[in-house]
Design a protein around this motif. Structure first.
Motif, short mmCIF file in Angstrom:
data_model
loop_
_atom_site.label_atom_id
_atom_site.label_comp_id
_atom_site.label_asym_id
_atom_site.label_seq_id
_atom_site.Cartn_x
_atom_site.Cartn_y
_atom_site.Cartn_z
N VAL A 47 0.84 -1.20 0.00
CA VAL A 47 0.00 0.00 0.00
C VAL A 47 0.88 1.25 0.00
O VAL A 47 0.66 2.18 -0.79
N GLY A 48 1.89 1.27 0.85
CA GLY A 48 2.79 2.41 0.89
C GLY A 48 3.57 2.60 -0.40
O GLY A 48 3.74 3.73 -0.88
N GLY B 59 1.88 4.44 -3.04
CA GLY B 59 1.58 5.82 -2.75
C GLY B 59 0.21 6.05 -2.14
O GLY B 59 -0.30 7.18 -2.16
N ALA B 60 -0.39 5.00 -1.61
CA ALA B 60 -1.73 5.11 -1.02
C ALA B 60 -1.61 5.14 0.51
O ALA B 60 -0.62 4.70 1.09
N GLU B 61 -2.66 5.64 1.14
CA GLU B 61 -2.73 5.63 2.60
C GLU B 61 -3.67 4.56 3.12
O GLU B 61 -3.52 4.09 4.25
N MET B 62 -4.64 4.16 2.29
CA MET B 62 -5.64 3.19 2.70
C MET B 62 -5.96 2.27 1.54
O MET B 62 -5.70 2.60 0.38
N ARG C 96 -4.16 -3.82 11.26
CA ARG C 96 -3.93 -2.47 10.76
C ARG C 96 -5.22 -1.86 10.23
O ARG C 96 -5.36 -1.55 9.04
N ASP D 248 -6.12 1.05 10.51
CA ASP D 248 -5.84 2.39 10.01
C ASP D 248 -5.55 2.39 8.52
O ASP D 248 -5.73 3.41 7.85
N ILE D 249 -5.12 1.25 7.98
CA ILE D 249 -4.76 1.16 6.57
C ILE D 249 -5.82 0.39 5.78
O ILE D 249 -6.24 0.82 4.70
N THR E 158 -9.36 -0.53 5.35
CA THR E 158 -10.61 0.05 5.83
C THR E 158 -11.83 -0.82 5.56
O THR E 158 -12.93 -0.51 6.02
N HIS F 7 -14.82 6.89 3.00
CA HIS F 7 -13.54 6.74 3.70
C HIS F 7 -13.04 5.31 3.69
O HIS F 7 -11.87 5.06 3.95
#
Length: 337
Positions: free
Chosen positions: A98-99, A102-105, A125, A127-128, A130, A334
């Motif tokens: 994911v990182g 370039g994504a956050e979620m 996780r 937070d990542i 969702t 979200h």
């Protein structure tokens, strides 16, 4: 960092292959589309290619669909140590992907072993990850019995397949001399149109002195699997061997120890389950499905596909694609951005 990966595979039009760096090494992925990230995690003995029918469907629906080769498979890293395949390492790989993109979620979707990898990614996780989609293998929180002790009690005088896979080299010695034939028998044995008739000896139990493949029936390929598809899968495992994939099974006790603090924990993100009514995973784990109001309190929908075996997204690709897209489009903003 990422770099293009050579594609010696059966093509998926408009899909792009990449190698991305993660803390544990590298992950090979195949991606298509743009929009909210959906990470697709395959099971055993499979590949990113198991999602070949989902990549274009999710891309067309407005999602960035990314199918990975799980560590030990394909062009992803293949550590030598058995304990490098513990669940925590797979979760870390997913976080790293994911990182690297370039994504956050992301929404994470898994099939077979990919289902518990996806579930634990969401559990550890939130937070990542969702939202989480689970195919074939239901979510069951960590219990109070050591897994190898539980598996040893299954089957009576015969050996449960997970126990059979525990000893390094044992299953490899069965599979690797003729990978293509073994894969064909394993895929067919769990497919609705080629599995053994009800009442025959179960595929997942090994009599003393026998091999798992002794229970394979016939040489007919299931309808979802072409000769070209089988060639692709066989070529991947002929190049890489089976030790990395089998090492996932050899970490079930380590996982049980590592995840002790999450024992009994529900997954609270929006979730989806799709299984086949002829799949042993669905029938063996019927109690886990019944427990979903407690273990998956934000379950959006659960589907048991009639007349379907274990390989749901390949056996019933159109139906699974529709269910996945409907679910993804129903998620709060979200949970999918």
């Amino acid at each position: 960092m990422s770099q293009p990966a050579p594609s010696a595979s059966a093509p998926v039009p408009d899909a792009k292959h990449r190698l991305v760096e993660v803390p544990g090494g590298r992950i090979h992925l195949v991606e298509q589309g743009s929009g909210p990230l959906v990470l697709l995690v395959h099971g055993f003995p499979e590949s990113w290619y198991s999602w070949r029918k989902q990549l274009p469907a999710l891309a067309a629906a407005g999602f960035h669909a990314v199918a990975i080769d799980v560590r030990g498979y394909g062009r992803s890293s293949k550590p030598h140590e058995v304990d490098a395949y513990r669940m925590l390492a797979h979760v870390a790989d997913n976080v790293g992907v994911v990182g690297a993109l370039g994504a956050e979620m992301a929404v994470v979707v898994g099939h077979d072993w990919g289902s518990p990898i996806a579930a634990n990614s969401a559990l550890l996780r939130p937070d990542i990850f969702t939202a989480v989609g689970l195919l074939s293998v239901p979510y069951a929180p960590r219990g109070g019995v050591r897994p190898t002790d539980a598996f040893a009690r299954i089957g009576g005088s015969e050996e449960f397949y997970v126990s059979y896979f525990q000893e390094p080299g044992r299953a490899e010695a069965e599979i690797e001399p003729n990978v293509r034939a073994w894969l064909a028998g394993f895929y067919a044995g769990l497919s609705a149109d080629t599995m053994p008739p009800a009442g025959e000896d179960p595929l997942f139990f090994v009599p003393e002195g026998a091999k798992l493949s002794d229970r394979f029936v016939g040489d007919t390929l299931p309808s979802w699997l072409t000769e070209a598809d089988l060639d692709f899968y066989a070529a991947e495992f002929e190049r890489t061997g089976l030790t990395g994939p089998l090492n996932r099974y050899r970490n079930v006790d380590r996982d049980w120890e590592d995840l002790a603090v999450w024992g009994g924990s529900p997954i609270t993100q929006p979730s989806l389950f799709i299984g086949g009514d002829l799949d042993p995973s669905t029938t063996w784990m019927a109690d886990a499905i019944k427990a979903y109001p407690t273990t998956l309190p934000r379950l959006v929908s659960s589907h048991i596909l009639e007349g379907c075996g274990h390989w749901v997204q390949q056996e019933r690709s159109d139906e699974v694609n529709r269910l996945l897209v409907d679910w993804l489009q129903s998620l709060p903003a979200h949970a999918s951005s």
